[in-house]
Motif scaffolding. Structure first.
Motif, PDB file in Angstrom:
ATOM      1  N   ASP A 106       0.264  -0.659 -12.855  1.00  0.00           N
ATOM      2  CA  ASP A 106       1.045  -2.068 -12.397  1.00  0.00           C
ATOM      3  C   ASP A 106       0.740  -3.122 -12.840  1.00  0.00           C
ATOM      4  O   ASP A 106       0.896  -4.009 -14.158  1.00  0.00           O
ATOM      5  N   LEU A 107      -0.445  -3.494 -13.003  1.00  0.00           N
ATOM      6  CA  LEU A 107      -1.718  -4.333 -12.755  1.00  0.00           C
ATOM      7  C   LEU A 107      -2.133  -4.317 -14.404  1.00  0.00           C
ATOM      8  O   LEU A 107      -2.195  -5.770 -15.163  1.00  0.00           O
ATOM      9  N   GLY A 108      -2.363  -2.924 -14.786  1.00  0.00           N
ATOM     10  CA  GLY A 108      -2.839  -2.731 -16.353  1.00  0.00           C
ATOM     11  C   GLY A 108      -0.992  -3.928 -17.144  1.00  0.00           C
ATOM     12  O   GLY A 108      -1.582  -4.267 -18.092  1.00  0.00           O
ATOM     13  N   LEU A 116       1.865  -5.160   5.329  1.00  0.00           N
ATOM     14  CA  LEU A 116       0.927  -3.957   5.570  1.00  0.00           C
ATOM     15  C   LEU A 116      -0.496  -4.895   5.605  1.00  0.00           C
ATOM     16  O   LEU A 116      -1.210  -4.925   5.886  1.00  0.00           O
ATOM     17  N   GLY A 117      -0.552  -6.827   5.383  1.00  0.00           N
ATOM     18  CA  GLY A 117      -1.618  -6.705   4.820  1.00  0.00           C
ATOM     19  C   GLY A 117      -2.650  -7.287   3.635  1.00  0.00           C
ATOM     20  O   GLY A 117      -3.422  -8.487   3.854  1.00  0.00           O
ATOM     21  N   GLU A 118      -2.861  -5.892   2.619  1.00  0.00           N
ATOM     22  CA  GLU A 118      -3.224  -6.578   1.692  1.00  0.00           C
ATOM     23  C   GLU A 118      -2.488  -5.072   1.546  1.00  0.00           C
ATOM     24  O   GLU A 118      -2.062  -3.887   1.260  1.00  0.00           O
ATOM     25  N   ALA A 119      -3.455  -5.802   0.373  1.00  0.00           N
ATOM     26  CA  ALA A 119      -2.600  -4.279  -1.470  1.00  0.00           C
ATOM     27  C   ALA A 119      -3.349  -3.684  -1.508  1.00  0.00           C
ATOM     28  O   ALA A 119      -4.569  -3.563  -1.422  1.00  0.00           O
ATOM     29  N   SER A 120      -3.827  -2.171  -1.609  1.00  0.00           N
ATOM     30  CA  SER A 120      -4.277  -1.144  -2.440  1.00  0.00           C
ATOM     31  C   SER A 120      -4.814  -1.186  -3.818  1.00  0.00           C
ATOM     32  O   SER A 120      -4.133  -1.861  -4.514  1.00  0.00           O
ATOM     33  N   ILE A 121      -5.808  -0.346  -4.269  1.00  0.00           N
ATOM     34  CA  ILE A 121      -6.076   0.037  -5.379  1.00  0.00           C
ATOM     35  C   ILE A 121      -5.019   0.699  -6.442  1.00  0.00           C
ATOM     36  O   ILE A 121      -4.715   0.848  -7.593  1.00  0.00           O
ATOM     37  N   GLY A 122      -3.949   0.702  -5.847  1.00  0.00           N
ATOM     38  CA  GLY A 122      -2.962   2.135  -5.927  1.00  0.00           C
ATOM     39  C   GLY A 122      -2.142   1.338  -7.325  1.00  0.00           C
ATOM     40  O   GLY A 122      -1.335   1.991  -8.707  1.00  0.00           O
ATOM     41  N   HIS A 135       5.368  -0.026  -1.359  1.00  0.00           N
ATOM     42  CA  HIS A 135       5.221  -0.680  -2.676  1.00  0.00           C
ATOM     43  C   HIS A 135       6.578  -0.113  -3.785  1.00  0.00           C
ATOM     44  O   HIS A 135       6.818  -0.862  -4.199  1.00  0.00           O
ATOM     45  N   GLU A 136       7.060   0.396  -3.427  1.00  0.00           N
ATOM     46  CA  GLU A 136       8.054   0.974  -4.306  1.00  0.00           C
ATOM     47  C   GLU A 136       9.201   0.318  -4.239  1.00  0.00           C
ATOM     48  O   GLU A 136      10.071   0.163  -5.436  1.00  0.00           O
ATOM     49  N   VAL A 137       9.752   0.212  -2.965  1.00  0.00           N
ATOM     50  CA  VAL A 137      10.848  -0.469  -2.651  1.00  0.00           C
ATOM     51  C   VAL A 137      11.066  -1.816  -3.275  1.00  0.00           C
ATOM     52  O   VAL A 137      11.318  -2.850  -3.771  1.00  0.00           O
TER      53      VAL A 137
END
Length: 602
Positions: free
Chosen positions: A490-492, A476-482, A415-417
């Motif tokens: 990030d999304l906010g 990984l195939g899908e995103a997490s709620i993080g 995620h961070e990379v």
């Protein structure tokens, strides 16, 4: 002391000495004199006070003697206008101290006398240290101990050069230290010093008080430390006002020096005062403003005030000529935390250990937190009669909380990379580093969004914010709620930018219009659709970049997962090596078919 010397040595024995408040209405016998002694600590120590007594004394033909550290600001104007003789006493220096010691102890000191020590000596200190039964060198030692208790810069503790994580505040302080050195050496006058007032703000524990101590040590000037709480400890308003005057007066006596005022937000903003306390607090604020504004009257006194709540301070305190520079001390970053750990551990403990893992695990901590962590870890090891281990420090940092599981570390690393790769590609800011810690992961970046940002810049920022989700999806195939859940996620933040583009910046499908958005912007027809479109395009843009840089993404993420922290330079080196390998592989793929074709032709 000066008053006593004048009375004993300059006036006849048993002379009747009058003060400026005395009744001088009738003539007095010979030997009487009017003595006006002012040190600037009283509100009456001003040129407009005491002039009537001077006039009366002149008519009665009394000798009039004025004593003050700054006659033009402290003595009656009438005395200054009629004065016939002026005598300026030289500063107390090493030679004067040597003579005093020789007169009392009977011998001359053989040890070196620190000039900074002499500058802090007050006459009242001399009889406390210089005794006839002591040798001259013992008198120096005793005087040194007495004065060190007043001058904190002469004691233990770090200098400003040794402190980490202070950013602009450290730069400001080091510049001031150089100016004060030039001021003491006579290469600079007070009027040329531009760092005369500073407001330090920041959360509890970032080291605002330590900054003042370290600055005094680096500048080798006294530190006069006080606080609004100390001022308010007086039972009555008059006591509080006098405590404020005393603090500034003490600083003037020890100038050049640092006057440090803690908890300055304890003095209210006059605009917010209500009820029966308005008059009480207004007098306190007004006096502080008067003392701060008198830059010329506090020659050599640099005022530094600290607060956790800069929004609660009267705006007049921060105006030009007062505390006109405000610097926020942020919590230290990873590299600064590692250096803070090393400072508190010393050079010997864990000398060959990379402390970056401690810094990563303690992100969000302050310098005071690190000091407490090291102290508790040392205590635990000492009680068990064993050397300090890195696990002791990690245990104190985590306070019993388990570290992140391996499968979670890999997702966080990816995620961070993802953020870093897209930010690097779109050049949205200088990448300072990447880290994984017990609370998640962080991209450390110098963001350059400002009021001059264009639509293209905002869209690039949205792509960077959503790159973490895109990277998780691709690897990984899908995103997490993080990446979501909070307005600061990030999304906010990406959603906030999309809303700004469409409704507040006049850059979206609504055209040049400003729409005030409440919590539920979906109630505005068409806005939700426009925002979703902006977010979708941004995430797809990030995904396209990551697909082209998939090998880089995996390589950097693997290294981040293993080490926990990568600096910006380390990220660049890894990417450079990865790019070189990719170029070599591409060259081989093109070279082999060419040789094969050459072989067939032959």
């Amino acid at each position: 002391m000066a008053e006593d010397i004048v009375t004993r040595c300059a006036l006849p024995t048993n002379a009747r000495v009058f003060g400026p408040q005395s009744n001088l209405q009738s003539p007095h016998r010979d030997g009487a004199a009017l003595l006006v002694v002012r040190d600037g600590t009283s509100k009456d120590d001003r040129p407009e006070k005491g002039n009537q007594s001077v006039s009366s004394g002149l008519h009665l033909r009394l000798p009039i003697i004025g004593i003050a550290p700054d006659p033009a600001r402290h003595l009656p104007q009438a005395l200054l206008r009629t004065v016939e003789h002026k005598l300026t006493l030289p500063a107390f220096d090493e030679s004067a101290l040597t003579l005093v010691i020789e007169a009392v102890a009977g011998t001359t000191p053989t040890t070196h006398i620190d000039p900074d020590l002499v500058r802090l000596i007050e006459l009242d200190d001399l009889p406390l240290a210089i005794r006839s039964y002591r040798t001259a060198d013992q008198c120096i030692e005793a005087l040194d101990e007495i004065v060190r208790r007043k001058g904190e810069h002469l004691g233990s503790g770090p200098s400003l050069e040794e402190l980490e994580g202070y950013g602009k505040a450290k730069d400001w302080g080091l510049e001031l230290a150089r100016d004060l050195a030039d001021l003491k050496a006579g290469r600079l006058v007070w009027e040329e010093v531009d760092h005369k007032g500073l407001l330090l703000s920041g959360p509890t524990g970032v080291g605002k008080t330590q900054f003042a101590r370290a600055l005094a040590k680096s500048a080798r000037v006294p530190l006069v430390a006080t606080s609004v709480a100390q001022w308010n400890a007086a039972s009555y308003l008059s006591g509080t006002l006098q405590a404020i005057r005393n603090a500034f007066a003490q600083a003037r006596r020890q100038a050049p020096c640092i006057l440090f005022i803690d908890e300055i937000d304890g003095i209210s903003d006059r605009a917010q005062l209500r009820g029966e306390y308005v008059e009480y607090w207004s007098q306190i604020v007004n006096l502080l403003l008067e003392l701060l504004a008198g830059v010329d009257e506090r020659s050599g006194v640099v005022v530094i005030a600290a607060t956790n709540h800069p929004d609660r301070i009267d705006p007049a305190i921060k105006r030009a000529g007062r505390l006109d520079r405000e610097i926020v001390i942020e919590k230290p970053g990873v590299q600064a935390l590692a250096r803070i750990f090393r400072y508190h551990l010393g050079a010997e403990l864990l000398a060959d250990t990379d402390l970056t893992q401690l810094a990563i695990a303690s992100q969000g901590a302050t310098g005071a937190d690190i000091e407490a962590i090291v102290r508790r870890a040392k205590g635990a090891a000492r009680r068990e009669r064993r050397p300090l281990a890195i696990s002791d420090l990690l245990g104190e940092i985590r306070s019993g909380q388990p570290s992140i599981p391996a499968e979670h570390r890999w997702r966080i690393a990816v995620h961070e990379v993802g953020h870093a790769v897209v930010a690097r590609e779109l050049q949205t800011g200088a990448i300072l580093g990447l880290s994984i810690h017990d609370l998640g992961g962080t991209l450390h970046i110098e963001n350059n969004i400002a009021g001059t940002a264009t639509l293209a810049r905002l869209k690039a920022e949205m792509a960077v914010l959503l790159a973490g989700r895109a990277a998780e999806r691709l690897v990984l195939g899908e995103a997490s709620i993080g990446s979501g859940m909070l307005p600061t996620s990030d999304l906010g933040r990406a959603t906030g930018l999309a809303c700004a583009i469409e409704a507040r910046c006049g850059m979206g499908q609504f055209g040049s219009v400003y729409i005030e958005i409440a919590n539920d912007f979906a109630n505005i027809p068409g806005l939700l659709t426009a925002v979703r479109k902006q977010l979708h395009e941004a995430e797809e843009r990030a995904a396209d970049i990551l697909i082209d840089r998939m090998a880089t993404l995996r390589t950097v993420a693997a290294e981040l997962e293993r080490r926990g922290y990568l600096s910006g330079d380390e990220i660049e080196r890894i990417i450079a090596v990865d790019d070189a390998r990719a170029q070599a592989a591409a060259h081989m793929e093109t070279a082999i078919p060419a040789r094969q074709r050459s072989g067939k032709m032959s």
